[in-house]
Design a protein around this motif. Structure first.
Motif, PDB file in Angstrom:
ATOM      1  N   PRO A  71      46.322 -13.272 -29.908  1.00 33.88           N
ATOM      2  CA  PRO A  71      45.280 -13.857 -29.053  1.00 33.88           C
ATOM      3  C   PRO A  71      44.773 -12.829 -28.045  1.00 33.88           C
ATOM      4  O   PRO A  71      45.503 -11.914 -27.662  1.00 33.88           O
ATOM      5  CB  PRO A  71      45.997 -15.006 -28.345  1.00 33.88           C
ATOM      6  CG  PRO A  71      47.436 -14.670 -28.424  1.00 33.88           C
ATOM      7  CD  PRO A  71      47.625 -13.878 -29.670  1.00 33.88           C
ATOM      8  N   PRO A  72      43.528 -12.955 -27.625  1.00 34.35           N
ATOM      9  CA  PRO A  72      42.992 -11.997 -26.649  1.00 34.35           C
ATOM     10  C   PRO A  72      43.709 -12.137 -25.305  1.00 34.35           C
ATOM     11  O   PRO A  72      44.174 -13.207 -24.936  1.00 34.35           O
ATOM     12  CB  PRO A  72      41.517 -12.372 -26.524  1.00 34.35           C
ATOM     13  CG  PRO A  72      41.447 -13.789 -26.976  1.00 34.35           C
ATOM     14  CD  PRO A  72      42.547 -13.970 -27.980  1.00 34.35           C
ATOM     15  N   ARG A  73      43.815 -11.027 -24.599  1.00 33.39           N
ATOM     16  CA  ARG A  73      44.461 -11.046 -23.287  1.00 33.39           C
ATOM     17  C   ARG A  73      43.619 -11.815 -22.292  1.00 33.39           C
ATOM     18  O   ARG A  73      42.395 -11.693 -22.277  1.00 33.39           O
ATOM     19  CB  ARG A  73      44.653  -9.631 -22.756  1.00 33.39           C
ATOM     20  CG  ARG A  73      45.709  -8.871 -23.471  1.00 33.39           C
ATOM     21  CD  ARG A  73      45.899  -7.524 -22.812  1.00 33.39           C
ATOM     22  NE  ARG A  73      47.193  -7.007 -23.196  1.00 33.39           N
ATOM     23  CZ  ARG A  73      48.015  -6.403 -22.364  1.00 33.39           C
ATOM     24  NH1 ARG A  73      47.657  -6.225 -21.114  1.00 33.39           N
ATOM     25  NH2 ARG A  73      49.163  -5.960 -22.779  1.00 33.39           N
ATOM     26  N   GLU A  74      44.316 -12.558 -21.454  1.00 36.61           N
ATOM     27  CA  GLU A  74      43.605 -13.277 -20.408  1.00 36.61           C
ATOM     28  C   GLU A  74      43.275 -12.309 -19.279  1.00 36.61           C
ATOM     29  O   GLU A  74      44.096 -11.467 -18.917  1.00 36.61           O
ATOM     30  CB  GLU A  74      44.463 -14.407 -19.864  1.00 36.61           C
ATOM     31  CG  GLU A  74      44.750 -15.502 -20.857  1.00 36.61           C
ATOM     32  CD  GLU A  74      45.605 -16.601 -20.248  1.00 36.61           C
ATOM     33  OE1 GLU A  74      45.731 -16.632 -19.013  1.00 36.61           O
ATOM     34  OE2 GLU A  74      46.130 -17.400 -21.011  1.00 36.61           O
TER      35      GLU A  74
END
Length: 79
Positions: free
Chosen positions: A26-29
């Motif tokens: 998942p993309p980094r927050e």
């Protein structure tokens, strides 16, 4: 990648070198304002602690030197 020269008894072991997962992480927050402020405060606290330890530690590591004039207390001068 290089090819193995010796025979490998199991095919999946030989293919493990070039295996790629099709699952993407998942993309980094992105960090919020509060998290950035908290990390900055922690970093400043650590830096201030190190600077304070140097400020108080370096004079303590200096060799003791005898004072040039002997200091007497007021009680001993009155005798």
């Amino acid at each position: 990648m290089f090819r193995r020269r010796e025979p490998v008894p199991f095919a999946f072991v030989a293919e493990a070198d070039r295996f790629r997962s099709n699952v993407t992480p998942p993309p980094r927050e992105s960090l919020g304002r509060t998290q950035m402020d908290a990390r900055t405060l922690v970093a400043l606290t650590v830096v201030a602690g190190l600077a304070g330890s140097l400020l108080f530690g370096i004079p303590a590591l200096q060799p003791n030197q005898a004072p040039e004039k002997s200091q007497r207390s007021a009680a001993s001068e009155g005798r």
